[in-house]
Design a protein around this motif. Structure first.
Motif, PDB file in Angstrom:
ATOM      1  N   LYS A 146     -13.422 -33.015 -23.782  1.00  0.00           N
ATOM      2  CA  LYS A 146     -14.462 -33.249 -24.780  1.00  0.00           C
ATOM      3  C   LYS A 146     -14.829 -34.736 -24.908  1.00  0.00           C
ATOM      4  O   LYS A 146     -16.007 -35.076 -24.957  1.00  0.00           O
ATOM      5  CB  LYS A 146     -13.984 -32.693 -26.119  1.00  0.00           C
ATOM      6  CG  LYS A 146     -14.912 -32.919 -27.251  1.00  0.00           C
ATOM      7  CD  LYS A 146     -14.547 -32.267 -28.588  1.00  0.00           C
ATOM      8  CE  LYS A 146     -13.148 -31.917 -28.865  1.00  0.00           C
ATOM      9  NZ  LYS A 146     -12.989 -31.322 -30.215  1.00  0.00           N
ATOM     10  N   ALA A 147     -13.848 -35.606 -24.955  1.00  0.00           N
ATOM     11  CA  ALA A 147     -14.138 -37.033 -25.124  1.00  0.00           C
ATOM     12  C   ALA A 147     -14.996 -37.563 -23.974  1.00  0.00           C
ATOM     13  O   ALA A 147     -15.958 -38.307 -24.190  1.00  0.00           O
ATOM     14  CB  ALA A 147     -12.839 -37.831 -25.242  1.00  0.00           C
ATOM     15  N   TYR A 168     -18.408 -33.399 -32.751  1.00  0.00           N
ATOM     16  CA  TYR A 168     -17.125 -33.491 -32.064  1.00  0.00           C
ATOM     17  C   TYR A 168     -16.126 -32.422 -32.503  1.00  0.00           C
ATOM     18  O   TYR A 168     -15.494 -31.770 -31.671  1.00  0.00           O
ATOM     19  CB  TYR A 168     -16.524 -34.889 -32.234  1.00  0.00           C
ATOM     20  CG  TYR A 168     -15.430 -35.171 -31.239  1.00  0.00           C
ATOM     21  CD1 TYR A 168     -15.754 -35.594 -29.951  1.00  0.00           C
ATOM     22  CD2 TYR A 168     -14.095 -35.000 -31.559  1.00  0.00           C
ATOM     23  CE1 TYR A 168     -14.767 -35.852 -29.014  1.00  0.00           C
ATOM     24  CE2 TYR A 168     -13.106 -35.251 -30.635  1.00  0.00           C
ATOM     25  CZ  TYR A 168     -13.448 -35.675 -29.363  1.00  0.00           C
ATOM     26  OH  TYR A 168     -12.469 -35.916 -28.430  1.00  0.00           O
ATOM     27  N   ALA A 169     -15.974 -32.237 -33.783  1.00  0.00           N
ATOM     28  CA  ALA A 169     -14.974 -31.282 -34.281  1.00  0.00           C
ATOM     29  C   ALA A 169     -15.301 -29.842 -33.896  1.00  0.00           C
ATOM     30  O   ALA A 169     -14.395 -29.013 -33.783  1.00  0.00           O
ATOM     31  CB  ALA A 169     -14.855 -31.394 -35.801  1.00  0.00           C
ATOM     32  N   GLY A 209     -22.922 -36.781 -30.786  1.00  0.00           N
ATOM     33  CA  GLY A 209     -21.593 -36.465 -30.268  1.00  0.00           C
ATOM     34  C   GLY A 209     -20.514 -36.560 -31.334  1.00  0.00           C
ATOM     35  O   GLY A 209     -19.652 -35.675 -31.442  1.00  0.00           O
ATOM     36  N   VAL A 210     -20.566 -37.597 -32.155  1.00  0.00           N
ATOM     37  CA  VAL A 210     -19.589 -37.753 -33.231  1.00  0.00           C
ATOM     38  C   VAL A 210     -19.762 -36.642 -34.268  1.00  0.00           C
ATOM     39  O   VAL A 210     -18.789 -36.060 -34.745  1.00  0.00           O
ATOM     40  CB  VAL A 210     -19.710 -39.151 -33.880  1.00  0.00           C
ATOM     41  CG1 VAL A 210     -18.942 -39.235 -35.187  1.00  0.00           C
ATOM     42  CG2 VAL A 210     -19.228 -40.221 -32.905  1.00  0.00           C
ATOM     43  N   LEU A 270     -17.005 -28.916 -31.052  1.00  0.00           N
ATOM     44  CA  LEU A 270     -17.101 -28.742 -29.601  1.00  0.00           C
ATOM     45  C   LEU A 270     -15.765 -28.264 -29.040  1.00  0.00           C
ATOM     46  O   LEU A 270     -14.701 -28.622 -29.560  1.00  0.00           O
ATOM     47  CB  LEU A 270     -17.510 -30.060 -28.936  1.00  0.00           C
ATOM     48  CG  LEU A 270     -18.931 -30.537 -29.223  1.00  0.00           C
ATOM     49  CD1 LEU A 270     -19.115 -31.978 -28.763  1.00  0.00           C
ATOM     50  CD2 LEU A 270     -19.954 -29.628 -28.564  1.00  0.00           C
ATOM     51  N   ASP A 288     -12.502 -28.047 -26.494  1.00  0.00           N
ATOM     52  CA  ASP A 288     -11.694 -29.108 -25.877  1.00  0.00           C
ATOM     53  C   ASP A 288     -12.116 -29.386 -24.436  1.00  0.00           C
ATOM     54  O   ASP A 288     -12.050 -30.526 -23.981  1.00  0.00           O
ATOM     55  CB  ASP A 288     -10.212 -28.755 -25.924  1.00  0.00           C
ATOM     56  CG  ASP A 288      -9.664 -28.826 -27.334  1.00  0.00           C
ATOM     57  OD1 ASP A 288     -10.249 -29.544 -28.178  1.00  0.00           O
ATOM     58  OD2 ASP A 288      -8.656 -28.154 -27.604  1.00  0.00           O
ATOM     59  N   VAL A 341     -18.581 -36.269 -24.238  1.00  0.00           N
ATOM     60  CA  VAL A 341     -19.356 -36.912 -25.308  1.00  0.00           C
ATOM     61  C   VAL A 341     -19.720 -38.352 -24.942  1.00  0.00           C
ATOM     62  O   VAL A 341     -20.815 -38.812 -25.245  1.00  0.00           O
ATOM     63  CB  VAL A 341     -18.576 -36.857 -26.644  1.00  0.00           C
ATOM     64  CG1 VAL A 341     -19.200 -37.748 -27.699  1.00  0.00           C
ATOM     65  CG2 VAL A 341     -18.489 -35.414 -27.142  1.00  0.00           C
ATOM     66  N   PHE A 358     -24.534 -29.982 -25.129  1.00  0.00           N
ATOM     67  CA  PHE A 358     -23.875 -29.701 -26.413  1.00  0.00           C
ATOM     68  C   PHE A 358     -24.172 -28.269 -26.865  1.00  0.00           C
ATOM     69  O   PHE A 358     -23.275 -27.543 -27.289  1.00  0.00           O
ATOM     70  CB  PHE A 358     -24.333 -30.681 -27.492  1.00  0.00           C
ATOM     71  CG  PHE A 358     -23.791 -32.075 -27.349  1.00  0.00           C
ATOM     72  CD1 PHE A 358     -22.563 -32.337 -26.768  1.00  0.00           C
ATOM     73  CD2 PHE A 358     -24.520 -33.154 -27.823  1.00  0.00           C
ATOM     74  CE1 PHE A 358     -22.059 -33.627 -26.654  1.00  0.00           C
ATOM     75  CE2 PHE A 358     -24.033 -34.449 -27.722  1.00  0.00           C
ATOM     76  CZ  PHE A 358     -22.804 -34.689 -27.137  1.00  0.00           C
TER      77      PHE A 358
END
Length: 132
Positions: free
Chosen positions: A53-54, A30-31, A26-27, A33, A35, A57, A99
């Protein structure tokens, strides 16, 4: 008991590995994925729920941790721990597919998830009634 079942019986370790892997993936993604991420599909395979997104994840790792805590406090037996580990591995695969879909890959998430859930159910019966 064979090696695979011994590993799956270590439910806390499986939960830690799955949680860590989900957070790492996920980390890392993250950029890239979107919003808003689709996290649920209806039986026809159409998206029917999206979240930020947060949340997308972090929710699945939280579910895995919650499941692990439930197994600890409930005094689950060996078979239940093995099945719990299998369910956590299923959640890992589902999150990876989520994902992938949100990154634009064409993944038939509903049939794959249903097939894998069937495998987990079959494994649960085997562990409880026919396994070692």
């Amino acid at each position: 008991m064979n090696v695979l079942l011994r590993l799956l019986a270590r439910q806390r370790a499986v939960a830690a590995v799955v949680t860590g892997a989900l957070l790492a993936v996920g980390v890392a993604l993250y950029a890239t994925l979107p919003d808003q991420m689709v996290i649920h599909w209806n039986a026809a395979g159409n998206p029917d729920n999206a979240v930020g997104k947060a949340i997308a994840v972090l929710a699945m790792p939280a579910v895995v941790v919650f499941m692990s805590v439930l197994f600890e406090v409930s005094g689950s037996d060996l078979g239940e721990r093995i099945v719990g580990s299998l369910a956590m591995l299923l959640l890992f695969v589902v999150q990876i597919m989520v994902f992938a879909v949100n990154l634009g890959y064409d993944v038939p998430i509903v049939p794959i998830t249903l097939a894998l859930a069937g495998v987990v159910v079959a494994a649960a019966f085997w562990v409880e009634y026919g396994g070692e």
